[in-house]
Scaffold this motif. Structure first.
Motif, PDB file in Angstrom:
ATOM      1  N   SER A 284       0.821  -1.214   0.000  1.00  0.00           N
ATOM      2  CA  SER A 284       0.000   0.000   0.000  1.00  0.00           C
ATOM      3  C   SER A 284       0.856   1.266   0.000  1.00  0.00           C
ATOM      4  O   SER A 284       0.339   2.359  -0.141  1.00  0.00           O
ATOM      5  N   ARG A 285       2.149   1.085   0.210  1.00  0.00           N
ATOM      6  CA  ARG A 285       3.128   2.173   0.236  1.00  0.00           C
ATOM      7  C   ARG A 285       2.919   3.148   1.405  1.00  0.00           C
ATOM      8  O   ARG A 285       3.317   4.301   1.331  1.00  0.00           O
TER       9      ARG A 285
ATOM     10  N   ALA B 157      -2.775   3.945  -3.154  1.00  0.00           N
ATOM     11  CA  ALA B 157      -3.565   4.744  -2.216  1.00  0.00           C
ATOM     12  C   ALA B 157      -5.014   4.278  -2.136  1.00  0.00           C
ATOM     13  O   ALA B 157      -5.718   4.606  -1.178  1.00  0.00           O
ATOM     14  N   ASP B 158      -5.484   3.490  -3.097  1.00  0.00           N
ATOM     15  CA  ASP B 158      -6.852   2.966  -3.073  1.00  0.00           C
ATOM     16  C   ASP B 158      -7.013   1.836  -2.067  1.00  0.00           C
ATOM     17  O   ASP B 158      -8.129   1.427  -1.770  1.00  0.00           O
TER      18      ASP B 158
ATOM     19  N   THR C 123       0.470  -4.153  -6.515  1.00  0.00           N
ATOM     20  CA  THR C 123      -0.250  -2.996  -7.020  1.00  0.00           C
ATOM     21  C   THR C 123       0.726  -2.022  -7.665  1.00  0.00           C
ATOM     22  O   THR C 123       1.911  -2.031  -7.355  1.00  0.00           O
ATOM     23  N   ARG C 124       0.209  -1.205  -8.565  1.00  0.00           N
ATOM     24  CA  ARG C 124       1.030  -0.150  -9.153  1.00  0.00           C
ATOM     25  C   ARG C 124       1.009   1.053  -8.231  1.00  0.00           C
ATOM     26  O   ARG C 124       0.116   1.201  -7.398  1.00  0.00           O
ATOM     27  N   LYS C 125       1.979   1.916  -8.392  1.00  0.00           N
ATOM     28  CA  LYS C 125       2.136   3.073  -7.502  1.00  0.00           C
ATOM     29  C   LYS C 125       0.872   3.938  -7.471  1.00  0.00           C
ATOM     30  O   LYS C 125       0.446   4.376  -6.403  1.00  0.00           O
ATOM     31  N   ASP C 126       0.258   4.175  -8.620  1.00  0.00           N
ATOM     32  CA  ASP C 126      -0.922   5.039  -8.671  1.00  0.00           C
ATOM     33  C   ASP C 126      -2.166   4.383  -8.065  1.00  0.00           C
ATOM     34  O   ASP C 126      -3.114   5.070  -7.715  1.00  0.00           O
ATOM     35  N   GLU C 127      -2.182   3.051  -7.910  1.00  0.00           N
ATOM     36  CA  GLU C 127      -3.329   2.353  -7.322  1.00  0.00           C
ATOM     37  C   GLU C 127      -3.144   2.079  -5.829  1.00  0.00           C
ATOM     38  O   GLU C 127      -4.081   1.674  -5.159  1.00  0.00           O
TER      39      GLU C 127
END
Length: 87
Positions: free
Chosen positions: A10-11, A73-74, A67-71
């Motif tokens: 989730s970063r 935060a979801d 997950t990709r970096k842009d996803e």
């Protein structure tokens, strides 16, 4: 999913080893209970993470293995973010 893996995917924390260290120091709680790096995270859980001068509370929305970096935060929703002054 393991707590350390969730935090990395989730970063919320960039590296899994760092997530493990933070958990081992007792700075992460799941639903108000102190968590270990191997603790299980489920959808709907509330994570409280202490980052030095800041306490972040986030709710788990999705669990994904990768997950990709842009996803990333979801996967969670920030409930609160407070500054803490340690004297």
């Amino acid at each position: 999913m393991r707590l350390d893996k969730f935090l990395k995917v989730s970063r919320l924390i960039k590296r899994r080893t760092l997530a493990k260290e933070v958990a081992d120091q007792g700075r992460i709680q799941i639903n108000g209970i102190q968590a270990k790096a191997s603790s299980n995270v489920k959808v709907g859980d509330e994570l409280t993470i202490r980052f030095g001068q800041k306490v972040v509370t986030a709710k788990v929305v999705h669990l994904k293995e990768t997950t990709r970096k842009d996803e990333a935060a979801d996967m969670y929703t920030i409930i609160s973010e407070k500054r803490v002054n340690e004297d």
